[in-house]
Design a protein around this motif. Structure first.
Motif, PDB file in Angstrom:
ATOM      1  N   VAL A  50      -7.891 -46.096  41.242  1.00 24.91           N
ATOM      2  CA  VAL A  50      -7.948 -46.764  39.944  1.00 24.91           C
ATOM      3  C   VAL A  50      -7.462 -45.770  38.897  1.00 24.91           C
ATOM      4  N   THR A  51      -6.398 -46.136  38.192  1.00 25.01           N
ATOM      5  CA  THR A  51      -5.830 -45.241  37.179  1.00 25.01           C
ATOM      6  C   THR A  51      -6.157 -45.700  35.759  1.00 25.01           C
ATOM      7  N   ALA A  52      -6.634 -46.934  35.620  1.00 25.14           N
ATOM      8  CA  ALA A  52      -7.060 -47.435  34.313  1.00 25.14           C
ATOM      9  C   ALA A  52      -8.015 -48.601  34.546  1.00 25.14           C
ATOM     10  N   VAL A  53      -8.929 -48.792  33.603  1.00 23.52           N
ATOM     11  CA  VAL A  53      -9.873 -49.901  33.714  1.00 23.52           C
ATOM     12  C   VAL A  53     -10.253 -50.358  32.305  1.00 23.52           C
ATOM     13  N   ARG A  54     -10.427 -51.678  32.164  1.00 23.12           N
ATOM     14  CA  ARG A  54     -10.800 -52.207  30.849  1.00 23.12           C
ATOM     15  C   ARG A  54     -11.623 -53.476  31.030  1.00 23.12           C
ATOM     16  N   LEU A  55     -12.394 -53.790  29.989  1.00 20.71           N
ATOM     17  CA  LEU A  55     -13.126 -55.051  29.953  1.00 20.71           C
ATOM     18  C   LEU A  55     -12.287 -56.081  29.228  1.00 20.71           C
ATOM     19  N   GLN A  56     -12.159 -57.247  29.828  1.00 17.88           N
ATOM     20  CA  GLN A  56     -11.426 -58.344  29.211  1.00 17.88           C
ATOM     21  C   GLN A  56     -12.331 -59.572  29.273  1.00 17.88           C
ATOM     22  N   LEU A  75     -16.624 -48.116  30.176  1.00 17.10           N
ATOM     23  CA  LEU A  75     -15.888 -47.910  31.424  1.00 17.10           C
ATOM     24  C   LEU A  75     -14.691 -46.987  31.231  1.00 17.10           C
ATOM     25  N   SER A  76     -14.389 -46.234  32.278  1.00 18.30           N
ATOM     26  CA  SER A  76     -13.169 -45.427  32.298  1.00 18.30           C
ATOM     27  C   SER A  76     -12.799 -45.170  33.747  1.00 18.30           C
ATOM     28  N   ALA A  77     -11.559 -44.741  33.958  1.00 21.77           N
ATOM     29  CA  ALA A  77     -11.097 -44.395  35.306  1.00 21.77           C
ATOM     30  C   ALA A  77     -11.395 -42.927  35.566  1.00 21.77           C
ATOM     31  N   ASN A  78     -12.067 -42.653  36.669  1.00 16.35           N
ATOM     32  CA  ASN A  78     -12.364 -41.277  37.040  1.00 16.35           C
ATOM     33  C   ASN A  78     -11.126 -40.644  37.675  1.00 16.35           C
ATOM     34  N   GLU A  79     -11.053 -39.327  37.660  1.00 20.96           N
ATOM     35  CA  GLU A  79      -9.880 -38.634  38.197  1.00 20.96           C
ATOM     36  C   GLU A  79      -9.677 -38.900  39.677  1.00 20.96           C
ATOM     37  N   GLY A  84     -10.167 -41.688  41.251  1.00 24.43           N
ATOM     38  CA  GLY A  84      -9.832 -43.069  41.559  1.00 24.43           C
ATOM     39  C   GLY A  84     -11.004 -44.021  41.527  1.00 24.43           C
ATOM     40  N   ARG A  85     -12.207 -43.533  41.185  1.00 27.13           N
ATOM     41  CA  ARG A  85     -13.359 -44.413  41.052  1.00 27.13           C
ATOM     42  C   ARG A  85     -13.497 -44.894  39.613  1.00 27.13           C
ATOM     43  N   ILE A  86     -14.381 -45.866  39.410  1.00 33.68           N
ATOM     44  CA  ILE A  86     -14.670 -46.375  38.073  1.00 33.68           C
ATOM     45  C   ILE A  86     -15.930 -45.695  37.559  1.00 33.68           C
ATOM     46  N   ARG A  87     -15.859 -45.143  36.357  1.00 38.84           N
ATOM     47  CA  ARG A  87     -17.006 -44.453  35.774  1.00 38.84           C
ATOM     48  C   ARG A  87     -17.625 -45.302  34.660  1.00 38.84           C
ATOM     49  N   LEU A  88     -18.922 -45.539  34.755  1.00 36.55           N
ATOM     50  CA  LEU A  88     -19.678 -46.189  33.692  1.00 36.55           C
ATOM     51  C   LEU A  88     -20.531 -45.124  33.022  1.00 36.55           C
ATOM     52  N   HIS A  89     -20.159 -44.761  31.791  1.00 34.78           N
ATOM     53  CA  HIS A  89     -20.920 -43.764  31.043  1.00 34.78           C
ATOM     54  C   HIS A  89     -22.061 -44.454  30.306  1.00 34.78           C
ATOM     55  N   SER A  90     -23.292 -44.144  30.689  1.00 34.02           N
ATOM     56  CA  SER A  90     -24.464 -44.796  30.102  1.00 34.02           C
ATOM     57  C   SER A  90     -24.759 -44.225  28.718  1.00 34.02           C
ATOM     58  N   GLU A  91     -24.802 -45.124  27.733  1.00 40.29           N
ATOM     59  CA  GLU A  91     -25.108 -44.713  26.362  1.00 40.29           C
ATOM     60  C   GLU A  91     -26.541 -45.079  25.977  1.00 40.29           C
ATOM     61  N   HIS A  92     -27.061 -46.153  26.598  1.00 39.30           N
ATOM     62  CA  HIS A  92     -28.442 -46.569  26.351  1.00 39.30           C
ATOM     63  C   HIS A  92     -29.082 -46.954  27.677  1.00 39.30           C
TER      64      HIS A  92
END
Length: 332
Positions: free
Chosen positions: A214-220, A145-149, A151-159
């Protein structure tokens, strides 16, 4: 509403009526009144959108804006206002996000994917579902996960797997990507760019609608924690202890009452855990607590958690059932 709450609500409103327009009186349309936004602050609140779907608001500063120009905020109509976020930190569980997507976003017959489940594991987000437009073939994507420029949330697919077989390598070989397999043009709040999934919290959540980037996003653990906006100066409620939802300035209508230049704090009656709040049932929560007026004609309502109201109701039904059974036996 009990007498203590009635006195606390009506006393400041009666006094303020001396200095404020009488509710329901004719308004001179020749000079339009200045509508001030309602300032809102939240601290440690479990905010329910629906019975099962809630987000944990650690902190929030913003304003409530009426949807209709010249109108006021009405608590009893969550479609009447928008929550404009200046700064906030909000967590939503993976399970709650999946439920929101399935029920609010992917519920149409032409939705490209269905039956979504989401899980956080090793700082990665795992999304499973079915390619509805591809014959309901099961898929799984793992990403970060990351914050897109914007303001959306981006999920970069690795698999990516489809039908339990590795798919991303094959897609790369064929020159394909997720965007070419999933058509999200008609899906509100969801988009695909190459192999990345973009989620817009402003669009997918039920009313009231929110604005903010959304300026930051993290998994907790199994929660997705989103940071909106940037740090703000100390707010009007900074000195208030415990958990609360506070309103200041602007006009607010709740039930049959209207508060002009609002000064209203809904304070958690039990600060040992987050303030469990459900706008659909706010009146029940208020009635179960008590209220006090301030010398500045403000209102402090000590409000009972929604989840504790449910436990009380369940206990009452159980007690009533036992009593009825005992009385039945005594008559026999």
């Amino acid at each position: 509403m009990n007498m203590a709450v009635l006195r606390a609500v009506f006393f400041p409103l009666i006094i303020s009526a001396v200095f404020s327009p009488v509710p329901g009186a004719a308004i001179d349309q020749s000079s339009e009144p200045t509508i001030h936004p309602v300032q809102i602050v939240m601290k440690n609140v479990m905010y329910h959108y629906t019975e099962p779907v809630a987000v944990h608001i650690f902190r929030l500063q913003g304003e409530l804006l009426p949807v209709k120009a010249g109108a006021i905020v009405v608590f009893d109509d969550k479609h009447s206002f928008i929550l404009n976020l200046a700064s906030a930190e909000i967590a939503i569980s993976c399970q709650a996000l999946a439920q929101v997507l399935n029920e609010n976003v992917l519920n149409g017959t032409d939705a490209p994917i269905k039956d979504v489940s989401i899980e956080g594991r090793n700082n990665q987000l795992i999304i499973k579902g079915k390619f509805h437009q591809k014959g309901d073939v099961a898929f799984e994507t793992v990403g970060t996960l990351s914050a897109n420029e914007d303001g959306r949330i981006r999920l970069h697919s690795e698999h990516v797997k489809a039908a339990h077989l590795p798919l991303k390598g094959l897609m790369d070989l064929l020159g394909l990507n997720l965007a070419e397999m999933i058509n999200t043009k008609k899906i509100r709040g969801l988009a695909v760019e190459k192999d990345d999934l973009l989620i817009d919290p402003r669009e997918i959540l039920p009313a009231p609608k929110i604005r903010g980037k959304v300026t930051a996003v993290r998994l907790q653990g199994n929660d997705i924690v989103q940071t909106f906006g940037s740090a703000q100066a100390a707010d009007f409620a900074a000195k208030q202890a415990g958990n609360y939802i506070a309103f200041h300035d602007g006009d607010v209508r709740f039930g049959k009452l209207t508060m002009f230049g609002s000064d209203l704090f809904m304070i958690d009656a039990d600060p040992r855990d987050p303030f469990d709040f459900f706008l659909d049932h706010y009146q029940e929560q208020i009635v179960a607590g008590y209220a006090k007026s301030t010398l500045e004609l403000g209102l402090r309502v000590h409000t009972v958690d929604y989840n504790k109201l449910r436990r009380r109701a369940a206990a009452g039904k159980s007690s009533s059932g036992l009593t009825s059974e005992a009385e039945s036996k005594s008559h026999n």
